[in-house]
Write an enzyme that holds these catalytic residues in place. Sequence first.
Site, PDB file in Angstrom:
ATOM      1  N   GLU A   1      56.830  29.774  67.156  1.00 30.46           N
ATOM      2  CA  GLU A   1      58.110  29.359  67.751  1.00 30.46           C
ATOM      3  C   GLU A   1      58.080  29.473  69.270  1.00 30.46           C
ATOM      4  O   GLU A   1      58.626  28.618  69.972  1.00 30.46           O
ATOM      5  CB  GLU A   1      59.251  30.218  67.181  1.00 30.46           C
ATOM      6  CG  GLU A   1      59.523  29.877  65.721  1.00 30.46           C
ATOM      7  CD  GLU A   1      60.624  30.742  65.144  1.00 30.46           C
ATOM      8  OE1 GLU A   1      60.401  31.968  65.033  1.00 30.46           O
ATOM      9  OE2 GLU A   1      61.680  30.204  64.818  1.00 30.46           O
TER      10      GLU A   1
ATOM     11  N   GLU B   1      57.872  32.206  57.252  1.00 28.85           N
ATOM     12  CA  GLU B   1      59.059  33.047  56.990  1.00 28.85           C
ATOM     13  C   GLU B   1      59.605  32.871  55.580  1.00 28.85           C
ATOM     14  O   GLU B   1      60.062  33.825  54.951  1.00 28.85           O
ATOM     15  CB  GLU B   1      60.165  32.734  58.006  1.00 28.85           C
ATOM     16  CG  GLU B   1      59.935  33.319  59.388  1.00 28.85           C
ATOM     17  CD  GLU B   1      59.035  32.477  60.275  1.00 28.85           C
ATOM     18  OE1 GLU B   1      58.402  31.528  59.764  1.00 28.85           O
ATOM     19  OE2 GLU B   1      58.957  32.766  61.476  1.00 28.85           O
TER      20      GLU B   1
ATOM     21  N   ALA C   1      56.920  38.361  63.683  1.00 32.93           N
ATOM     22  CA  ALA C   1      57.780  39.528  63.891  1.00 32.93           C
ATOM     23  C   ALA C   1      57.141  40.751  63.247  1.00 32.93           C
ATOM     24  O   ALA C   1      56.268  40.630  62.394  1.00 32.93           O
ATOM     25  CB  ALA C   1      59.147  39.269  63.269  1.00 32.93           C
TER      26      ALA C   1
ATOM     27  N   LYS D   1      33.611  48.734  21.967  1.00 31.28           N
ATOM     28  CA  LYS D   1      33.523  49.173  23.371  1.00 31.28           C
ATOM     29  C   LYS D   1      32.617  50.406  23.473  1.00 31.28           C
ATOM     30  O   LYS D   1      31.726  50.456  24.322  1.00 31.28           O
ATOM     31  CB  LYS D   1      34.917  49.483  23.933  1.00 31.28           C
ATOM     32  CG  LYS D   1      35.738  48.205  24.207  1.00 31.28           C
ATOM     33  CD  LYS D   1      37.010  48.504  24.954  1.00 31.28           C
ATOM     34  CE  LYS D   1      37.948  47.317  25.075  1.00 31.28           C
ATOM     35  NZ  LYS D   1      37.511  46.204  25.897  1.00 31.28           N
TER      36      LYS D   1
ATOM     37  N   GLY E   1      57.258  33.731  64.698  1.00 28.25           N
ATOM     38  CA  GLY E   1      57.728  33.778  66.082  1.00 28.25           C
ATOM     39  C   GLY E   1      56.643  33.378  67.068  1.00 28.25           C
ATOM     40  O   GLY E   1      56.940  32.849  68.150  1.00 28.25           O
TER      41      GLY E   1
HETATM   42  P1  NAD Z   1      37.013  37.398  24.553  1.00 31.51           P
HETATM   43  O1  NAD Z   1      37.076  37.462  23.079  1.00 31.51           O
HETATM   44  O2  NAD Z   1      37.255  36.087  25.220  1.00 31.51           O
HETATM   45  O3  NAD Z   1      35.581  37.901  25.038  1.00 31.51           O
HETATM   46  C1  NAD Z   1      34.944  39.036  24.568  1.00 31.51           C
HETATM   47  C2  NAD Z   1      33.457  38.795  24.715  1.00 31.51           C
HETATM   48  O4  NAD Z   1      32.770  39.994  24.401  1.00 31.51           O
HETATM   49  C3  NAD Z   1      32.924  37.719  23.777  1.00 31.51           C
HETATM   50  O5  NAD Z   1      32.191  36.756  24.508  1.00 31.51           O
HETATM   51  C4  NAD Z   1      32.024  38.489  22.833  1.00 31.51           C
HETATM   52  O6  NAD Z   1      30.909  37.730  22.376  1.00 31.51           O
HETATM   53  C5  NAD Z   1      31.591  39.644  23.701  1.00 31.51           C
HETATM   54  N1  NAD Z   1      31.123  40.774  22.915  1.00 31.51           N
HETATM   55  C6  NAD Z   1      31.665  41.292  21.790  1.00 31.51           C
HETATM   56  N2  NAD Z   1      30.920  42.314  21.348  1.00 31.51           N
HETATM   57  C7  NAD Z   1      29.886  42.443  22.196  1.00 31.51           C
HETATM   58  C8  NAD Z   1      28.756  43.298  22.257  1.00 31.51           C
HETATM   59  N3  NAD Z   1      28.558  44.224  21.335  1.00 31.51           N
HETATM   60  N4  NAD Z   1      27.908  43.139  23.266  1.00 31.51           N
HETATM   61  C9  NAD Z   1      28.100  42.200  24.207  1.00 31.51           C
HETATM   62  N5  NAD Z   1      29.131  41.343  24.179  1.00 31.51           N
HETATM   63  C10 NAD Z   1      30.020  41.465  23.200  1.00 31.51           C
HETATM   64  O7  NAD Z   1      38.001  38.505  25.086  1.00 31.51           O
HETATM   65  P2  NAD Z   1      38.727  38.599  26.511  1.00 31.51           P
HETATM   66  O8  NAD Z   1      40.030  37.925  26.430  1.00 31.51           O
HETATM   67  O9  NAD Z   1      37.763  38.199  27.555  1.00 31.51           O
HETATM   68  O10 NAD Z   1      39.032  40.153  26.601  1.00 31.51           O
HETATM   69  C11 NAD Z   1      38.034  41.078  26.913  1.00 31.51           C
HETATM   70  C12 NAD Z   1      38.678  42.406  27.266  1.00 31.51           C
HETATM   71  O11 NAD Z   1      39.577  42.206  28.366  1.00 31.51           O
HETATM   72  C13 NAD Z   1      39.526  43.015  26.176  1.00 31.51           C
HETATM   73  O12 NAD Z   1      39.406  44.409  26.243  1.00 31.51           O
HETATM   74  C14 NAD Z   1      40.934  42.600  26.538  1.00 31.51           C
HETATM   75  O13 NAD Z   1      41.921  43.470  26.054  1.00 31.51           O
HETATM   76  C15 NAD Z   1      40.865  42.671  28.026  1.00 31.51           C
HETATM   77  N6  NAD Z   1      41.845  41.848  28.738  1.00 31.51           N
HETATM   78  C16 NAD Z   1      42.153  40.612  28.302  1.00 31.51           C
HETATM   79  C17 NAD Z   1      43.081  39.851  29.001  1.00 31.51           C
HETATM   80  C18 NAD Z   1      43.421  38.461  28.558  1.00 31.51           C
HETATM   81  O14 NAD Z   1      44.391  37.893  29.075  1.00 31.51           O
HETATM   82  N7  NAD Z   1      42.670  37.864  27.672  1.00 31.51           N
HETATM   83  C19 NAD Z   1      43.670  40.372  30.151  1.00 31.51           C
HETATM   84  C20 NAD Z   1      43.314  41.633  30.586  1.00 31.51           C
HETATM   85  C21 NAD Z   1      42.396  42.368  29.865  1.00 31.51           C
END
Ligand code: NAD
Length: 719
Positions: free
Chosen positions: A118, A140, A65, A410, A115
Amino acid sequence: MKTIDFKVRNDRVAVLTIDLPGRSVNVFTPDFIADLDTAMERVFSDDAIVGAILTSGKKEFIVGADLTELVTRYERGISAAEGSHLFDLENRIMRRMETGGKPVACAINGLALGGGFEIALACHWRVMASDGKAQLGLPEVSVGLLPAGGGTQRLPRLIGIEQAMPMLLQGQPLNPAQALELGLVQALAPQADIVELAAQWVVANPGAQQPWDVKGFKVPGGSGCGTRNMAQCFQFPTSINRRQSAGRMPAPLAILSSVYEGTQLPFDRGLRIEAQYFGQLIADPVARNLMRTLFIRKGEANKLVRRPWDISASKVTRLGVLGAGMMGSGIAYSAALAGIQVVLLDTDQTAAERGRDYSRKLLDKELARGRRSEAQVEEILARIQPTSDFDALTGCELVIEAVFEDREVKAGVIAVAETCLNGDAIIASNTSTLAITSLAARSSRPASFIGMHFFSPVERMPLVEVIMGEQTSPQALARTLDLVAQLKKTPIVVNDGPGFYTTRVFSSYVDEGMQMIADGIKPALIENAARLAAMPVGPLAVVDETSLELRWKVILQARKDDLDDRFAKPAGCRVLERMVQLGRLGRKAGAGFYDYPQDAKKQLWSDIGNEFRQAEKQPPVEELVERLLCIQALTAAQCMAEGVLVNAWEGDLGSILGVGFPAWTGGTLSYIDTLGVCNFVQRCQSLAERHGARFNPPEWLLDKAERNEKLVTTPGLDD
Ligand code: NAD
């Protein structure tokens, strides 16, 4: 006829080739129904015609549909009684096809869904193309409906209730081999031959009748109380529905009732039963909510409606992923599956390789299940290059940063990565909490800096929340969305702010759960309330999974950043702080709101009452359900008010696909609409009186209530 090409072959068989002009696929439209009616009447009234074949002039047969049309009709207001007559004409035509006295066959060349399937069932004989991607199914249920073109009546009468139930209740399509085995089609043939085969059958079967129109017909395997495996057919699905959706999804129950009642009656009365249940579903907001958000709006998001289309299409061939942890490895896997070369970088080679091993583990499972060959597994793995050398990033068109959630870490990796990348490469951060604008400020190319928030586990979670920093350019947005499409994920696009959209909604949910502990509510009651609301996981269980420590760190960061109390002192933060002090940091630490014994199932922490006083009189569970849903919906409304969300429908989609907000609501903002904005505002004001200012609705929402305006527009009706 505009939608059907009508030709009579030399063997006097009419071939009706369905081909809707201006549409990529065939769907049920008023024009098509009218043409089908005309075409069938011609077949039956012309003595020179011996029978007919239905087939399609497009790649697919008929995909169902037109849901946009259906939602629009609903929004204009439709009663259950009116709804039960919505498909009267279609059903009358299909009955005419069955009982008109001439054989009608169906040559299914591609997808035949809803559909489309169907109408095929209403033909006396079906042949299906075996060499393409043809599938049959009744999806559906996934949009809160039941097949109202006789699907709940013909299917069980054709193959028995026991075999029909999974197709009706799960909505999964079947491939040609499965369809033949079940008896849904009578023959398979190469696509080029299906019409010829159907014609031969029509010529050879002048007196064809449907089994259910033959006197003395009985449903294969019985019906009513005499149904074979009665419990599997009716009782188990009822309890599964209760468990999975707390009984909030009416469609599975309506399907069960329609089959149970309808198959005990003569066929035409069965069709009326089906129509009545359909009427109830279409007049209920759940179906409209599901169709609008999970079908129409999701489809639009997948077509990248938010992409600036004046920018030419792009494709990522080489992707950098910084950080091979949980998220980085999942992103690398999804990209490699999509055919993209991935440079997976971590602090040392071992860590990077561990990241690639994640893909190996997942692919080995696929191999074991026979879904992939060894050669395919090796080919996909070879696309992931684990490394600790930033120079390997050279040539990457886009880099996703997924290192620790720490601004300095970061900024450090991004600065080094930038020295190895071309000037036009995009840098995306997978941060879940840090403001994109603040991270971009540390980059040498803030216009090319964007947020790309994936969810865990990446390979299973369909959503990517794309976050625009203050300086993010339209080019960066376009190219990021192109990558989301390459990864076959669904994007929403939001503006920057603390926790953007999804993290903010998610946090409001877990914080409310922890505030309930502070209010003296028993943990089991809190978790059960979440289940009754049909949230997939309770707030205490989910904060244990994602880590209490992480939530605490985010709050500390908010305090450092001088954010207001909503972020710096959210609900439940005293409980959280105490839990962190106690070292009960969540599942990873072996203890949180739950205990995680090594050899037994997790259990709620039994001594929690010694730490947090429990009230003697516990509130009714409905009040907790309301608190848990309202706080999330209110947070979404705040995101609209602050411009974090640009479209309410994106808020809906993000909440269901990213946060697990229950699908029956249609999403956070549709939930408010479903309750009625005025009603919702009153409820929040009453909650604010009892539980605190966090429930106070923002001006933006008060204004909507005042003007009696809805938050979510309906495609085709309002925009
Ligand atoms: P994690 O701790 O599992 O992994 C982070 C990785 O980054 C590690 O392997 C570490 O060795 C590496 N790392 C740290 N410093 C580094 C550097 N200087 N150079 C290269 N590698 C480096 O963390 P994660 O859970 O994978 O989270 C990563 C990012 O994703 C974070 O910003 C987190 O907020 C975001 N995030 C996490 C989730 C979740 O559910 N875990 C969901 C969405 C977003």
